[in-house]
Design a protein around this motif. Structure first.
Motif, PDB file in Angstrom:
ATOM      1  N   SER A 203      -3.020  -2.944   4.261  1.00  9.57           N
ATOM      2  CA  SER A 203      -2.293  -2.117   3.309  1.00  9.57           C
ATOM      3  C   SER A 203      -2.504  -2.678   1.910  1.00  9.57           C
ATOM      4  O   SER A 203      -2.206  -3.842   1.660  1.00  9.57           O
ATOM      5  N   ILE A 204      -3.052  -1.853   1.018  1.00  7.01           N
ATOM      6  CA  ILE A 204      -3.261  -2.274  -0.376  1.00  7.01           C
ATOM      7  C   ILE A 204      -2.860  -1.133  -1.305  1.00  7.01           C
ATOM      8  O   ILE A 204      -2.839   0.026  -0.896  1.00  7.01           O
ATOM      9  N   PRO A 205      -2.561  -1.445  -2.566  1.00 10.82           N
ATOM     10  CA  PRO A 205      -2.262  -0.368  -3.526  1.00 10.82           C
ATOM     11  C   PRO A 205      -3.451   0.573  -3.677  1.00 10.82           C
ATOM     12  O   PRO A 205      -4.609   0.166  -3.534  1.00 10.82           O
ATOM     13  N   MET A 206      -3.163   1.820  -3.968  1.00  6.13           N
ATOM     14  CA  MET A 206      -4.223   2.805  -4.175  1.00  6.13           C
ATOM     15  C   MET A 206      -5.024   2.458  -5.422  1.00  6.13           C
ATOM     16  O   MET A 206      -4.452   2.013  -6.418  1.00  6.13           O
ATOM     17  N   SER A 207      -6.310   2.689  -5.346  1.00  2.54           N
ATOM     18  CA  SER A 207      -7.143   2.530  -6.539  1.00  2.54           C
ATOM     19  C   SER A 207      -6.815   3.673  -7.501  1.00  2.54           C
ATOM     20  O   SER A 207      -6.170   4.661  -7.127  1.00  2.54           O
ATOM     21  N   LYS A 208      -7.300   3.563  -8.721  1.00  2.00           N
ATOM     22  CA  LYS A 208      -7.029   4.605  -9.721  1.00  2.00           C
ATOM     23  C   LYS A 208      -7.598   5.955  -9.279  1.00  2.00           C
ATOM     24  O   LYS A 208      -6.972   6.996  -9.476  1.00  2.00           O
ATOM     25  N   MET A 209      -8.764   5.933  -8.666  1.00  2.00           N
ATOM     26  CA  MET A 209      -9.384   7.194  -8.239  1.00  2.00           C
ATOM     27  C   MET A 209      -8.626   7.809  -7.059  1.00  2.00           C
ATOM     28  O   MET A 209      -8.459   9.032  -6.997  1.00  2.00           O
ATOM     29  N   VAL A 210      -8.165   6.992  -6.134  1.00  2.00           N
ATOM     30  CA  VAL A 210      -7.387   7.507  -5.009  1.00  2.00           C
ATOM     31  C   VAL A 210      -6.072   8.078  -5.527  1.00  2.00           C
ATOM     32  O   VAL A 210      -5.661   9.177  -5.146  1.00  2.00           O
TER      33      VAL A 210
ATOM     34  N   GLY B 261       0.799  -1.212   0.000  1.00  2.00           N
ATOM     35  CA  GLY B 261       0.000   0.000   0.000  1.00  2.00           C
ATOM     36  C   GLY B 261       0.833   1.263   0.000  1.00  2.00           C
ATOM     37  O   GLY B 261       0.320   2.334   0.271  1.00  2.00           O
ATOM     38  N   ILE B 262       2.133   1.149  -0.299  1.00  2.00           N
ATOM     39  CA  ILE B 262       3.012   2.313  -0.308  1.00  2.00           C
ATOM     40  C   ILE B 262       3.443   2.622  -1.739  1.00  2.00           C
ATOM     41  O   ILE B 262       3.907   1.749  -2.450  1.00  2.00           O
ATOM     42  N   LYS B 263       3.250   3.866  -2.123  1.00  2.00           N
ATOM     43  CA  LYS B 263       3.678   4.310  -3.455  1.00  2.00           C
ATOM     44  C   LYS B 263       4.597   5.513  -3.272  1.00  2.00           C
ATOM     45  O   LYS B 263       4.302   6.410  -2.493  1.00  2.00           O
ATOM     46  N   SER B 264       5.713   5.508  -3.992  1.00  2.00           N
ATOM     47  CA  SER B 264       6.692   6.592  -3.884  1.00  2.00           C
ATOM     48  C   SER B 264       6.589   7.558  -5.057  1.00  2.00           C
ATOM     49  O   SER B 264       6.320   7.148  -6.185  1.00  2.00           O
TER      50      SER B 264
ATOM     51  N   GLU C 251       6.496   9.155   0.180  1.00  2.00           N
ATOM     52  CA  GLU C 251       5.863   7.838   0.238  1.00  2.00           C
ATOM     53  C   GLU C 251       4.435   8.037   0.714  1.00  2.00           C
ATOM     54  O   GLU C 251       4.209   8.649   1.764  1.00  2.00           O
ATOM     55  N   VAL C 252       3.495   7.547  -0.059  1.00  2.00           N
ATOM     56  CA  VAL C 252       2.086   7.633   0.298  1.00  2.00           C
ATOM     57  C   VAL C 252       1.647   6.246   0.745  1.00  2.00           C
ATOM     58  O   VAL C 252       1.777   5.282  -0.001  1.00  2.00           O
ATOM     59  N   GLU C 253       1.156   6.171   1.965  1.00  2.00           N
ATOM     60  CA  GLU C 253       0.707   4.890   2.518  1.00  2.00           C
ATOM     61  C   GLU C 253      -0.815   4.849   2.501  1.00  2.00           C
ATOM     62  O   GLU C 253      -1.469   5.766   2.987  1.00  2.00           O
ATOM     63  N   ASN C 254      -1.356   3.777   1.945  1.00  2.00           N
ATOM     64  CA  ASN C 254      -2.795   3.609   1.808  1.00  2.00           C
ATOM     65  C   ASN C 254      -3.236   2.371   2.582  1.00  2.00           C
ATOM     66  O   ASN C 254      -2.661   1.297   2.413  1.00  2.00           O
TER      67      ASN C 254
END
Length: 160
Positions: free
Chosen positions: A131-138, A33-36, A116-119
């Motif tokens: 923790s999961i990857p962000m959806s396209k809308m998020v 669920g973390i995207k940099s 780093e964005v944690e979702n």
């Protein structure tokens, strides 16, 4: 290869997998669920004024800031949010986001900024935060903040 050599090799491979895979899988789950985002370079003013101002604009509160002379980290509080339409389809009932900024001084008296964005979300099947990857809308929503911050950092460097 003899039977004993093959057996020993299989045993060692099995032992390696038994010991290594659980730690690898937990790292993947924790990081999923973390995207940099690379925000580029920023001035001291951008970090001390522009960053907090934009965080307030998007209703994020700084939880803590720590580091050394050359490397700093700024963490926000978790911000609860309603599920986006594409998350509701996945049966997500709650969501939350937080930001972690990693700031490293460079030789040109600017700082390189990584975000780093944690979702995390809650679903009926997983009543605790996962923790999961962000959806396209998020992600689209987060990109508005990221792009505005990049633009402000770039304009700030031009003013200097």
């Amino acid at each position: 290869m003899t039977f004993i050599s093959k057996t020993m090799a299989l045993f060692l491979i099995g032992l390696f997998l038994l010991l290594a895979l659980p730690s690898c899988s937990s790292m993947l789950v924790n990081k999923s669920g973390i995207k940099s985002y690379n925000l580029g370079k920023a001035s001291d003013y951008d970090i001390s004024d522009t960053l907090p101002r934009l965080l307030r604009k998007y209703q994020y509160d700084i939880l803590k800031s720590y580091g050394t002379e050359n490397y700093n980290t700024i963490e926000t509080e978790w911000k609860n949010r309603y599920p986006m339409d594409d998350e509701r389809i996945q049966k997500i009932t709650e969501g939350r986001i937080r930001f972690v900024f990693r700031i490293r001084k460079t030789a040109d008296k600017l700082s390189f900024v990584q975000l780093e964005v944690e979702n995390m979300v809650i679903t009926p099947d997983a009543p605790d935060w996962i923790s999961i990857p962000m959806s396209k809308m998020v992600e689209k929503d987060i990109r508005r903040f990221v792009n505005e911050l990049k633009r402000e950092f770039s304009e700030g460097r031009l003013r200097k």
